[in-house]
Design a protein around this motif. Structure first.
Motif, PDB file in Angstrom:
ATOM      1  N   ALA A 190      -6.006  11.427  -6.013  1.00  0.00           N
ATOM      2  CA  ALA A 190      -6.313  11.280  -4.587  1.00  0.00           C
ATOM      3  C   ALA A 190      -5.229  10.437  -3.923  1.00  0.00           C
ATOM      4  O   ALA A 190      -4.599   9.594  -4.567  1.00  0.00           O
ATOM      5  CB  ALA A 190      -7.676  10.635  -4.390  1.00  0.00           C
ATOM      6  N   ARG A 191      -5.047  10.695  -2.632  1.00  0.00           N
ATOM      7  CA  ARG A 191      -4.082   9.896  -1.872  1.00  0.00           C
ATOM      8  C   ARG A 191      -4.694   8.591  -1.381  1.00  0.00           C
ATOM      9  O   ARG A 191      -3.985   7.614  -1.146  1.00  0.00           O
ATOM     10  CB  ARG A 191      -3.564  10.710  -0.676  1.00  0.00           C
ATOM     11  CG  ARG A 191      -2.707  11.907  -1.044  1.00  0.00           C
ATOM     12  CD  ARG A 191      -2.029  12.484   0.190  1.00  0.00           C
ATOM     13  NE  ARG A 191      -1.162  13.621  -0.140  1.00  0.00           N
ATOM     14  CZ  ARG A 191      -1.558  14.874  -0.138  1.00  0.00           C
ATOM     15  NH1 ARG A 191      -2.816  15.172   0.187  1.00  0.00           N
ATOM     16  NH2 ARG A 191      -0.716  15.848  -0.438  1.00  0.00           N
ATOM     17  N   GLY A 197      -5.065   3.236   0.933  1.00  0.00           N
ATOM     18  CA  GLY A 197      -4.013   4.190   0.603  1.00  0.00           C
ATOM     19  C   GLY A 197      -3.097   3.645  -0.469  1.00  0.00           C
ATOM     20  O   GLY A 197      -3.197   2.482  -0.882  1.00  0.00           O
ATOM     21  N   THR A 198      -2.190   4.472  -0.945  1.00  0.00           N
ATOM     22  CA  THR A 198      -1.235   4.055  -1.972  1.00  0.00           C
ATOM     23  C   THR A 198       0.060   4.833  -1.819  1.00  0.00           C
ATOM     24  O   THR A 198       0.068   5.968  -1.325  1.00  0.00           O
ATOM     25  CB  THR A 198      -1.813   4.287  -3.376  1.00  0.00           C
ATOM     26  OG1 THR A 198      -0.852   3.879  -4.350  1.00  0.00           O
ATOM     27  CG2 THR A 198      -2.163   5.741  -3.604  1.00  0.00           C
ATOM     28  N   ASP A 199       1.164   4.212  -2.238  1.00  0.00           N
ATOM     29  CA  ASP A 199       2.446   4.902  -2.249  1.00  0.00           C
ATOM     30  C   ASP A 199       2.575   5.815  -3.465  1.00  0.00           C
ATOM     31  O   ASP A 199       3.475   6.657  -3.520  1.00  0.00           O
ATOM     32  CB  ASP A 199       3.598   3.885  -2.268  1.00  0.00           C
ATOM     33  CG  ASP A 199       3.678   3.084  -0.969  1.00  0.00           C
ATOM     34  OD1 ASP A 199       3.248   3.622   0.071  1.00  0.00           O
ATOM     35  OD2 ASP A 199       4.147   1.939  -1.014  1.00  0.00           O
ATOM     36  N   PHE A 248      -7.087   4.117 -11.129  1.00  0.00           N
ATOM     37  CA  PHE A 248      -5.713   3.688 -11.400  1.00  0.00           C
ATOM     38  C   PHE A 248      -4.829   4.042 -10.213  1.00  0.00           C
ATOM     39  O   PHE A 248      -5.108   4.988  -9.480  1.00  0.00           O
ATOM     40  CB  PHE A 248      -5.153   4.392 -12.643  1.00  0.00           C
ATOM     41  CG  PHE A 248      -5.829   4.032 -13.931  1.00  0.00           C
ATOM     42  CD1 PHE A 248      -5.398   2.943 -14.666  1.00  0.00           C
ATOM     43  CD2 PHE A 248      -6.894   4.790 -14.409  1.00  0.00           C
ATOM     44  CE1 PHE A 248      -6.018   2.609 -15.867  1.00  0.00           C
ATOM     45  CE2 PHE A 248      -7.514   4.464 -15.602  1.00  0.00           C
ATOM     46  CZ  PHE A 248      -7.079   3.361 -16.329  1.00  0.00           C
ATOM     47  N   GLU A 249      -3.766   3.283 -10.055  1.00  0.00           N
ATOM     48  CA  GLU A 249      -2.667   3.667  -9.165  1.00  0.00           C
ATOM     49  C   GLU A 249      -1.459   3.949 -10.056  1.00  0.00           C
ATOM     50  O   GLU A 249      -0.954   3.045 -10.725  1.00  0.00           O
ATOM     51  CB  GLU A 249      -2.339   2.545  -8.179  1.00  0.00           C
ATOM     52  CG  GLU A 249      -3.363   2.380  -7.068  1.00  0.00           C
ATOM     53  CD  GLU A 249      -2.934   1.316  -6.071  1.00  0.00           C
ATOM     54  OE1 GLU A 249      -1.996   1.589  -5.276  1.00  0.00           O
ATOM     55  OE2 GLU A 249      -3.518   0.215  -6.091  1.00  0.00           O
TER      56      GLU A 249
END
Length: 214
Positions: A84-85, A95-97, A158-159
């Motif tokens: 997922a974004r 959000g995440t890069d 997790f990222e």
């Protein structure tokens, strides 16, 4: 007069026996408490002489997505995962890069309740990613007790850079306790992502993954 003397003689004897029994129970309870303290102290002293390999060492049980992996103290199955974004919880969206990897698992314990610790993602190149701390713990399975013989489902987050997905494994263990035990069990699950599978997963993530119950 004689009867009165007999009563006065017997009564103190009963009180004496009762007091003796109460003292005996108190002594046994105190001895038991002291024994537990001494045992705990002995275990603590033992941990002081443990090597780093013993303290940090694990017994690893491996499996693949969809398989039940029995790690003796607990059993775990990685049911599914998705990318997922962003992660949405209530009115907050994160959000995440990179990519959020949402891992859904089911677990049960064997003899007593345990809590799973936050897992790690192990890449094909040997890098380790901790579960993200940007998602509240109460939204993860780490806040749930895993009960004996009762399957419990939950998720972890997790990222991860998309370039690290191919060949990745997720490693699950128990939360650390005050008294450290050597060689605790852990479950390592292969996500089954080859290069093509990792590209497809990274190319089509959900825009928003909601943690709200539906």
């Amino acid at each position: 007069m004689t009867a009165t003397q007999q009563r006065s003689t017997v009564a103190p004897g009963r009180r004496g026996r009762r007091a003796g029994r109460e003292q005996g129970i108190g002594t046994r309870l105190l001895s038991g408490a002291v024994g537990l303290v001494l045992l705990g102290g002995a275990v603590w002293l033992q941990t002081l002489h443990m090597t780093d390999d013993e303290i940090n060492g694990r017994i690893t049980y491996t499996g693949a997505k969809g398989e039940v992996v029995d790690a003796r103290r607990f059993s775990l199955r990685l049911d599914s995962f998705l990318a997922a974004r962003s992660i949405q919880s209530g009115s907050q969206t994160i959000g995440t890069d990179n990519l959020f990897l949402v891992v859904n698992v089911t677990a049960k314990s064997s003899l007593k309740p345990y809590r799973l610790g936050q897992p790690e993602l192990l890449t094909a190149g040997g890098k380790r990613f901790d579960a993200t701390d940007r998602v509240n713990n109460d939204l993860t399975m780490a806040m749930s007790w895993v009960q004996p013989d009762i399957w419990k489902s939950g998720r972890f987050f997790f990222e991860v850079p998309s370039s690290e997905l191919a060949g990745a494994h997720v490693v699950f263990g128990l939360q650390r306790e005050v008294i450290v035990e050597p060689y605790q069990p852990e479950v390592e699950v292969n996500l089954g992502l080859d290069d093509e599978g990792a590209r497809k997963l990274a190319a089509s993530p959900q825009d928003v993954y909601s943690t709200d119950k539906k």
